[in-house]
Design a protein around this motif. Structure first.
Motif, PDB file in Angstrom:
ATOM      1  N   LEU A  94       0.911  -1.159   0.195  1.00  0.00           N
ATOM      2  CA  LEU A  94       0.012   0.060   0.059  1.00  0.00           C
ATOM      3  C   LEU A  94       0.805   1.236  -0.210  1.00  0.00           C
ATOM      4  O   LEU A  94       1.486   1.647   0.965  1.00  0.00           O
ATOM      5  CB  LEU A  94      -0.896   0.071   1.328  1.00  0.00           C
ATOM      6  N   ASN A 143       2.275   4.982  -0.479  1.00  0.00           N
ATOM      7  CA  ASN A 143       1.881   6.423  -0.096  1.00  0.00           C
ATOM      8  C   ASN A 143       0.510   6.215   0.798  1.00  0.00           C
ATOM      9  O   ASN A 143      -0.605   6.701   0.588  1.00  0.00           O
ATOM     10  CB  ASN A 143       1.718   7.042  -1.242  1.00  0.00           C
ATOM     11  N   SER A 144       0.723   5.400   1.900  1.00  0.00           N
ATOM     12  CA  SER A 144      -0.437   5.366   2.837  1.00  0.00           C
ATOM     13  C   SER A 144      -0.191   5.447   4.310  1.00  0.00           C
ATOM     14  O   SER A 144       1.054   5.637   4.596  1.00  0.00           O
ATOM     15  CB  SER A 144      -0.823   3.872   2.649  1.00  0.00           C
ATOM     16  N   GLN A 152      -1.557   4.013   8.049  1.00  0.00           N
ATOM     17  CA  GLN A 152      -2.435   3.150   8.689  1.00  0.00           C
ATOM     18  C   GLN A 152      -2.124   3.255  10.263  1.00  0.00           C
ATOM     19  O   GLN A 152      -1.114   3.394  10.630  1.00  0.00           O
ATOM     20  CB  GLN A 152      -2.085   1.571   7.994  1.00  0.00           C
ATOM     21  N   ILE A 190      -7.077   3.711   7.853  1.00  0.00           N
ATOM     22  CA  ILE A 190      -6.128   3.550   6.551  1.00  0.00           C
ATOM     23  C   ILE A 190      -6.524   4.535   5.753  1.00  0.00           C
ATOM     24  O   ILE A 190      -7.818   5.053   5.303  1.00  0.00           O
ATOM     25  CB  ILE A 190      -5.895   2.280   6.057  1.00  0.00           C
ATOM     26  N   GLN A 191      -5.156   5.359   5.278  1.00  0.00           N
ATOM     27  CA  GLN A 191      -5.623   6.430   4.245  1.00  0.00           C
ATOM     28  C   GLN A 191      -4.811   5.964   2.957  1.00  0.00           C
ATOM     29  O   GLN A 191      -3.577   5.789   3.106  1.00  0.00           O
ATOM     30  CB  GLN A 191      -5.033   7.910   4.654  1.00  0.00           C
ATOM     31  N   LEU A 192      -5.281   5.991   2.042  1.00  0.00           N
ATOM     32  CA  LEU A 192      -4.542   5.598   0.581  1.00  0.00           C
ATOM     33  C   LEU A 192      -4.281   6.756  -0.190  1.00  0.00           C
ATOM     34  O   LEU A 192      -4.892   7.883   0.088  1.00  0.00           O
ATOM     35  CB  LEU A 192      -5.422   4.837  -0.184  1.00  0.00           C
ATOM     36  N   ASN A 193      -3.146   6.726  -1.201  1.00  0.00           N
ATOM     37  CA  ASN A 193      -2.817   7.874  -2.021  1.00  0.00           C
ATOM     38  C   ASN A 193      -2.678   9.230  -1.171  1.00  0.00           C
ATOM     39  O   ASN A 193      -3.189  10.308  -1.463  1.00  0.00           O
ATOM     40  CB  ASN A 193      -4.000   8.163  -3.133  1.00  0.00           C
TER      41      ASN A 193
END
Length: 230
Positions: free
Chosen positions: A21, A23-24, A26, A213-216
């Protein structure tokens, strides 16, 4: 149909890429379960950033208070020995995790430092042990691996995730098992939200559950300065 079967290494590489994952950020709860069933809970934040072929991850423990501030830095560069650095607040120093230390338990869990590495070293041999409509089962072995004789990965054809990995000790007895228990879909990706590593010899378990969780994530939120020994 086997004539057109994918190369087992290609399948594994794709599966590893699916798990990374990039550029995330968590927040993860880690629960250590003893043989008697007693539980210890830990919370850590993990930031991951990729720049071209270089993958960096930074982990910081928030709870409980006795390990708060413990930090782990991991830098994965292609065709180089991966760099792992651990900062222990009690000792106020950074130590490099290398050689036999990589087989040690990560923060008292059933994961070794080596288990946290997702990339292949290139020294392994991979064989397709079983294939059906839903799964590939691939056995991998690396004669140079310090702990494992081999490991088998059961990979879903639907989403390319390894839902079960069995690790074998040098005498070919089952040593550990990693299982994906729950997944979620976020931004078109299937993400394992609950994973369990069981130590079959000791009868202990470690659960990892993603709480947030944060993506991008924009690069300015995960600047390169985070991923340095200082």
């Amino acid at each position: 149909s086997l004539l057109y079967a994918k190369d087992p290494k290609e399948i594994l590489v794709e599966a590893i890429e699916k798990q990374q994952l990039e550029n995330s950020i968590q927040t993860i709860q880690m629960t250590l379960v003893s043989k008697s069933g007693a539980k210890q809970e830990r919370i850590f934040t993990m930031m991951v950033r990729r720049d071209n072929d270089v993958l960096r991850s930074y982990t910081r423990f928030e709870k409980p208070s006795n390990i708060k501030g413990t930090q782990l830095l991991f830098i994965d560069r292609p065709n180089q020995k991966d760099q792992q650095l651990l900062y222990l607040p009690a000792l106020k120093r950074v130590q490099r995790i290398s050689g036999n230390a990589q087989n040690g338990a990560f923060m008292g869990s059933d994961f070794s430092f080596a288990d946290l590495e997702q990339s292949l070293s290139g020294e392994e041999t991979h064989t397709l042990e079983h294939e059906d409509d839903n799964w590939w089962t691939i056995r991998s072995s690396d004669p140079k691996h310090k702990t494992y004789l081999a490991w088998t990965s059961k990979i879903s054809k639907k989403d390319m995730l390894p839902y079960q990995v069995d690790y074998y000790a040098k005498n070919n007895t089952p040593l550990k098992r990693l299982e994906v228990i729950e997944t979620t879909e976020k931004e078109g990706r299937v993400i394992p939200t609950k994973t369990r590593m069981s130590n079959l010899k000791k009868g202990t378990q470690t659960l990892l559950e993603i709480q947030e969780i944060q993506l991008n994530v924009p690069e300015e939120q995960i600047p390169l300065s985070i991923f340095t020994p200082s």
